[in-house]
Write an enzyme that holds these catalytic residues in place. Structure first.
Site, PDB file in Angstrom:
ATOM      1  N   SER A 197       0.852  -1.190   0.000  1.00  0.00           N
ATOM      2  CA  SER A 197       0.000   0.000   0.000  1.00  0.00           C
ATOM      3  C   SER A 197       0.886   1.238   0.000  1.00  0.00           C
ATOM      4  CB  SER A 197      -0.896   0.008   1.239  1.00  0.00           C
ATOM      5  OG  SER A 197      -1.458   1.288   1.438  1.00  0.00           O
ATOM      6  N   SER A 198       0.393   2.299  -0.616  1.00  0.00           N
ATOM      7  CA  SER A 198       1.178   3.534  -0.689  1.00  0.00           C
ATOM      8  C   SER A 198       1.325   4.204   0.670  1.00  0.00           C
ATOM      9  CB  SER A 198       0.541   4.514  -1.681  1.00  0.00           C
ATOM     10  OG  SER A 198      -0.781   4.819  -1.317  1.00  0.00           O
ATOM     11  N   CYS A 199       0.601   3.727   1.698  1.00  0.00           N
ATOM     12  CA  CYS A 199       0.741   4.316   3.028  1.00  0.00           C
ATOM     13  C   CYS A 199       2.073   3.949   3.676  1.00  0.00           C
ATOM     14  CB  CYS A 199      -0.406   3.890   3.931  1.00  0.00           C
ATOM     15  SG  CYS A 199      -0.341   2.171   4.451  1.00  0.00           S
ATOM     16  N   TYR A 223      -0.631  -0.573  10.074  1.00  0.00           N
ATOM     17  CA  TYR A 223      -0.827  -1.210   8.770  1.00  0.00           C
ATOM     18  C   TYR A 223       0.389  -0.989   7.887  1.00  0.00           C
ATOM     19  CZ  TYR A 223      -2.987  -2.168   4.200  1.00  0.00           C
ATOM     20  OH  TYR A 223      -3.280  -2.661   2.947  1.00  0.00           O
ATOM     21  N   LYS A 254       3.013  -3.739   6.098  1.00  0.00           N
ATOM     22  CA  LYS A 254       3.290  -3.803   4.665  1.00  0.00           C
ATOM     23  C   LYS A 254       4.778  -3.615   4.362  1.00  0.00           C
ATOM     24  CE  LYS A 254      -0.706  -4.793   3.054  1.00  0.00           C
ATOM     25  NZ  LYS A 254      -0.907  -6.084   2.366  1.00  0.00           N
ATOM     26  N   LEU A 304      -7.156   2.569  -4.509  1.00  0.00           N
ATOM     27  CA  LEU A 304      -7.878   1.789  -5.513  1.00  0.00           C
ATOM     28  C   LEU A 304      -9.391   1.899  -5.331  1.00  0.00           C
ATOM     29  CD1 LEU A 304      -5.730  -1.460  -5.300  1.00  0.00           C
ATOM     30  CD2 LEU A 304      -5.544   0.329  -7.043  1.00  0.00           C
ATOM     31  N   HIS A 320     -12.887   3.056   2.384  1.00  0.00           N
ATOM     32  CA  HIS A 320     -12.009   4.129   1.943  1.00  0.00           C
ATOM     33  C   HIS A 320     -12.843   5.311   1.427  1.00  0.00           C
ATOM     34  CE1 HIS A 320      -9.013   0.777   1.858  1.00  0.00           C
ATOM     35  NE2 HIS A 320      -8.248   1.738   2.328  1.00  0.00           N
TER      36      HIS A 320
END
Length: 312
Positions: free
Chosen positions: A108-110, A137, A141, A167, A180
């Site tokens: 994930s981009s987080c 989270y 990842k 997404l 989201h």
């Protein structure tokens, strides 16, 4: 992967996993091994080991994860780090033990630092402090990326990692407590329209900038990388453009046909100020996104709310 390869998609009922399955089926792949979460608890080490020992997949798409928006990430912090660490650790380790030819791990981009320069380059990983609301989270990842790299280094496993931007698409989550931003907005505006409500309240200031990629584009990129990319580290997957949350809200409001007012609840958090992925690495490999945001949202709204007329 050849057409006869045995392919395991972990999380095949989720938005990303189901998109990968649909894309592979459209390309003629047929030899899938699939298990729902009720059939196989990937948090359970022994159950995951038994599954791999009996099924012996050739290729693995690791799309299974515990996911959610700001509220869910910030409320269930222990669940998010524990469940994601367990799922990915069990799957990656069993893929090694059972000689899986290639594994693709979805992150994930987080994972990027909260105040990292924009757009976000792959090199910016671990260069700063994470966004506090989804830190557990993100750490899980990051551990998944590093685990794939470690197994590549020590055991020569062909395990690759990809980092998608935000997404949306078929099989998204529309629960207002843990979805989201984009699906939550779609549901809020749709319900406000059918209930003739005069206003819709949204979180934050509307100023943060976000990038959104259709899940079908994401699936196409994953399959492209499974076929063409064999290196450590990870690859950003995105569209390369962003817009403000306020602009997103106005776009969805127009698509839904809602005529009321938007109220911004500034007592609620905004999250990271901006998250735009640098997709030059992916583009240089020969892949670019095809679905525009407006067309993608129109398609999702039509299929979810107008044709099916249902909510999760």
């Amino acid at each position: 992967m050849d057409i006869n390869s045995k392919i395991y998609i972990a999380g095949h009922r989720g938005m990303v996993g189901s998109a990968i399955l649909r894309k592979l089926e459209s390309l003629g792949y047929y030899n899938f091994v699939l298990r729902s979460s009720s059939e196989l608890d990937l948090r359970n080490q022994q159950a995951t080991a038994d599954f791999f020992n009996s099924q012996k997949p050739d290729y693995v798409f690791l799309a299974a994860a515990k996911v959610g928006g700001i509220m869910a990430n910030n409320t269930y912090r222990a669940d998010f780090i524990y469940e994601n660490l367990m799922i990915q650790s069990n799957l990656i380790h069993q893929s090694y033990l059972n000689n899986v030819k290639k594994l693709l791990f979805l992150g994930s981009s987080c994972i990027y630092p909260k105040m990292a320069p924009q757009p976000l380059k792959e090199d910016y990983l671990l260069t700063g402090v994470l966004e506090p609301t989804n830190e557990p989270y993100a750490i899980a990842k990051i551990a998944g990326i590093k685990m794939c790299d470690a197994y590549r280094d020590q055991y020569k496993c062909n395990f690759i990692s990809v980092m998608p931007t935000n997404l949306y698409g078929a099989n998204d989550n529309y629960d207002l407590n843990n979805s989201h931003v984009l699906p939550a907005m779609l549901r809020k505006f749709h319900e406000a329209k059918i209930n003739a409500e005069s206003e819709v309240t949204l979180w934050g200031t509307g100023t943060p900038l976000r990038e959104f990629l259709h899940a079908d584009d994401m699936a196409d990129a994953c399959i492209f990388l499974m076929q063409n990319y064999n290196k450590g580290g990870f690859v950003n997957i995105g569209i390369g453009e962003d817009l403000s949350i306020k602009e997103l809200a106005e776009t969805i409001k127009d698509i839904v046909g809602y005529n009321g007012n938007i109220v911004w609840d500034t007592t609620k958090p905004d999250g990271t100020p901006r998250k735009l992925l640098d997709v030059s690495k992916l583009n240089s490999l020969g892949w670019k996104a095809k679905i525009s945001l407006k067309n993608g949202i129109e398609n999702v709204y039509k299929n979810k709310f107008l044709i099916k007329n249902e909510l999760n």
